[in-house]
Write an enzyme that holds these catalytic residues in place. Structure first.
Site, PDB file in Angstrom:
ATOM      1  CE  LYS A 113     -16.959  30.775 -16.213  1.00 54.98           C
ATOM      2  NZ  LYS A 113     -16.672  32.098 -16.851  1.00 54.98           N
ATOM      3  CE1 TYR A 172     -14.401  34.696 -12.709  1.00 56.39           C
ATOM      4  CE2 TYR A 172     -16.636  34.216 -11.972  1.00 56.39           C
ATOM      5  CZ  TYR A 172     -15.571  33.978 -12.826  1.00 56.39           C
ATOM      6  OH  TYR A 172     -15.689  33.025 -13.814  1.00 56.39           O
ATOM      7  CG  PHE A 182     -17.314  42.101 -17.210  1.00 59.95           C
ATOM      8  CD1 PHE A 182     -17.085  41.004 -16.388  1.00 59.95           C
ATOM      9  CD2 PHE A 182     -16.218  42.811 -17.667  1.00 59.95           C
ATOM     10  CE1 PHE A 182     -15.802  40.620 -16.027  1.00 59.95           C
ATOM     11  CE2 PHE A 182     -14.921  42.445 -17.316  1.00 59.95           C
ATOM     12  CZ  PHE A 182     -14.717  41.342 -16.495  1.00 59.95           C
ATOM     13  NE  ARG A 203      -6.187  30.927 -18.167  1.00 55.58           N
ATOM     14  CZ  ARG A 203      -6.952  31.980 -17.881  1.00 55.58           C
ATOM     15  NH1 ARG A 203      -7.958  31.875 -17.013  1.00 55.58           N
ATOM     16  NH2 ARG A 203      -6.756  33.132 -18.464  1.00 55.58           N
ATOM     17  CB  THR A 212     -11.635  35.493 -22.038  1.00 57.78           C
ATOM     18  OG1 THR A 212     -10.551  35.115 -21.186  1.00 57.78           O
ATOM     19  CG2 THR A 212     -12.842  35.913 -21.206  1.00 57.78           C
ATOM     20  NE  ARG A 225     -13.730  30.205 -21.447  1.00 58.19           N
ATOM     21  CZ  ARG A 225     -12.949  30.922 -20.646  1.00 58.19           C
ATOM     22  NH1 ARG A 225     -11.839  31.468 -21.111  1.00 58.19           N
ATOM     23  NH2 ARG A 225     -13.274  31.112 -19.379  1.00 58.19           N
ATOM     24  CG  ASN A 279     -16.616  32.187 -20.621  1.00 52.06           C
ATOM     25  OD1 ASN A 279     -17.064  31.725 -19.583  1.00 52.06           O
ATOM     26  ND2 ASN A 279     -15.669  33.101 -20.652  1.00 52.06           N
ATOM     27  CG  HIS A 334     -12.814  29.722 -13.484  1.00 51.60           C
ATOM     28  ND1 HIS A 334     -12.303  30.990 -13.644  1.00 51.60           N
ATOM     29  CD2 HIS A 334     -12.078  29.147 -12.490  1.00 51.60           C
ATOM     30  CE1 HIS A 334     -11.315  31.175 -12.772  1.00 51.60           C
ATOM     31  NE2 HIS A 334     -11.164  30.078 -12.056  1.00 51.60           N
ATOM     32  CD  GLU A 336      -9.351  30.825  -9.077  1.00 49.02           C
ATOM     33  OE1 GLU A 336      -9.395  29.792  -9.769  1.00 49.02           O
ATOM     34  OE2 GLU A 336      -9.146  31.961  -9.553  1.00 49.02           O
TER      35      GLU A 336
HETATM   36  P1  IDP Z   1     -11.072  33.955 -17.910  1.00 48.00           P
HETATM   37  O1  IDP Z   1     -12.332  33.245 -17.438  1.00 48.00           O
HETATM   38  O2  IDP Z   1     -10.686  33.516 -19.292  1.00 48.00           O
HETATM   39  O3  IDP Z   1      -9.946  33.876 -16.918  1.00 48.00           O
HETATM   40  P2  IDP Z   1     -11.448  36.730 -17.058  1.00 48.00           P
HETATM   41  O4  IDP Z   1     -10.917  37.910 -17.785  1.00 48.00           O
HETATM   42  O5  IDP Z   1     -10.789  36.356 -15.767  1.00 48.00           O
HETATM   43  O6  IDP Z   1     -11.451  35.500 -18.079  1.00 48.00           O
HETATM   44  O7  IDP Z   1     -13.003  37.015 -16.813  1.00 48.00           O
HETATM   45  C1  IDP Z   1     -13.767  36.199 -15.950  1.00 48.00           C
HETATM   46  C2  IDP Z   1     -15.087  35.915 -16.595  1.00 48.00           C
HETATM   47  O8  IDP Z   1     -15.849  37.111 -16.693  1.00 48.00           O
HETATM   48  C3  IDP Z   1     -15.009  35.388 -18.031  1.00 48.00           C
HETATM   49  O9  IDP Z   1     -14.777  33.994 -18.096  1.00 48.00           O
HETATM   50  C4  IDP Z   1     -16.369  35.759 -18.570  1.00 48.00           C
HETATM   51  O10 IDP Z   1     -17.364  34.846 -18.099  1.00 48.00           O
HETATM   52  C5  IDP Z   1     -16.599  37.116 -17.910  1.00 48.00           C
HETATM   53  N1  IDP Z   1     -16.121  38.247 -18.712  1.00 48.00           N
HETATM   54  C6  IDP Z   1     -14.850  38.624 -18.910  1.00 48.00           C
HETATM   55  N2  IDP Z   1     -14.757  39.718 -19.657  1.00 48.00           N
HETATM   56  C7  IDP Z   1     -16.009  40.085 -19.938  1.00 48.00           C
HETATM   57  C8  IDP Z   1     -16.570  41.189 -20.678  1.00 48.00           C
HETATM   58  O11 IDP Z   1     -15.879  42.039 -21.231  1.00 48.00           O
HETATM   59  N3  IDP Z   1     -17.933  41.225 -20.755  1.00 48.00           N
HETATM   60  C9  IDP Z   1     -18.715  40.298 -20.137  1.00 48.00           C
HETATM   61  N4  IDP Z   1     -18.226  39.237 -19.433  1.00 48.00           N
HETATM   62  C10 IDP Z   1     -16.884  39.137 -19.331  1.00 48.00           C
HETATM   63 MG    MG Z   2      -9.760  34.721 -15.028  1.00 48.16          MG
END
Ligand code: IDP
Ligand code: MG
Length: 135
Positions: free
Chosen positions: A9, A49, A57, A85, A91, A102, A112, A115, A126
């Site tokens: 990212k 996404y 968010f 992962r 996350t 992370r 973070n 991805h 994807e």
């Molecule tokens: P992942 O990247 O670990 O699969 P996901 O739940 O799919 O996590 O969320 C996608 C991305 O959205 C996260 O990597 C993070 O950048 C952002 N994100 C997820 N949850 C939140 C939140 O509660 N607040 C702000 N950003 C979030």
């Molecule tokens: Mg995800």
């Protein structure tokens, strides 16, 4: 061989972590099959996404993802989806284990660093979204 889609990212680029991140996948024995630096547009990010459209968010996430260039990768290897992962970490930065990307480098729920696809099926989708079927 199993494939997964990885994104470094914009915060990972800004912080100069590209080499560090690539070497973590390589050291684990995963193979970097394709790699490209991209300037993502909003429609592609929305497709990527789509499961988060409408969440509180979502806009913040899209704005962050459009804040700079990112690197897209196809990573392959045994259990590539789960392995990436695990290397990426959870996350929530408070739950991401030290030793994960992370866990070592992120301190924000949005910014973070990386991805990784969460299933083989989503990895295929994807990869199509980002590499336009040219894999
Ligand atoms: P992942 O990247 O670990 O699969 P996901 O739940 O799919 O996590 O969320 C996608 C991305 O959205 C996260 O990597 C993070 O950048 C952002 N994100 C997820 N949850 C939140 C939140 O509660 N607040 C702000 N950003 C979030
Ligand atoms: Mg995800």
């Amino acid at each position: 061989m199993e494939k997964t889609l990885v994104i470094i990212k914009p915060d990972g680029i800004r912080r100069g972590l590209v080499g560090e991140i690539l070497s973590r996948y390589e050291r684990k024995g995963l193979n970097i099959l394709k790699m490209e630096m991209v300037d993502p547009d909003k429609d592609t990010l929305k497709a990527h996404y789509h499961e988060h459209v409408g969440k509180d968010f979502f806009e913040e996430l899209i704005q962050f993802m459009m804040s700079g260039k990112m690197v897209i990768l196809i990573v392959e290897g045994n259990y590539a989806v789960e392995t990436v992962r695990k290397i990426n970490g959870k996350t929530n930065p408070l739950e991401a284990e030290c030793g994960s990307i992370r866990g070592d480098f992120a301190n924000s729920l949005t910014e973070n660093i990386v991805h990784g696809s969460d299933s083989i099926e989503n990895a295929q989708k994807e990869i199509e979204i980002w590499f336009n079927n040219k894999n």
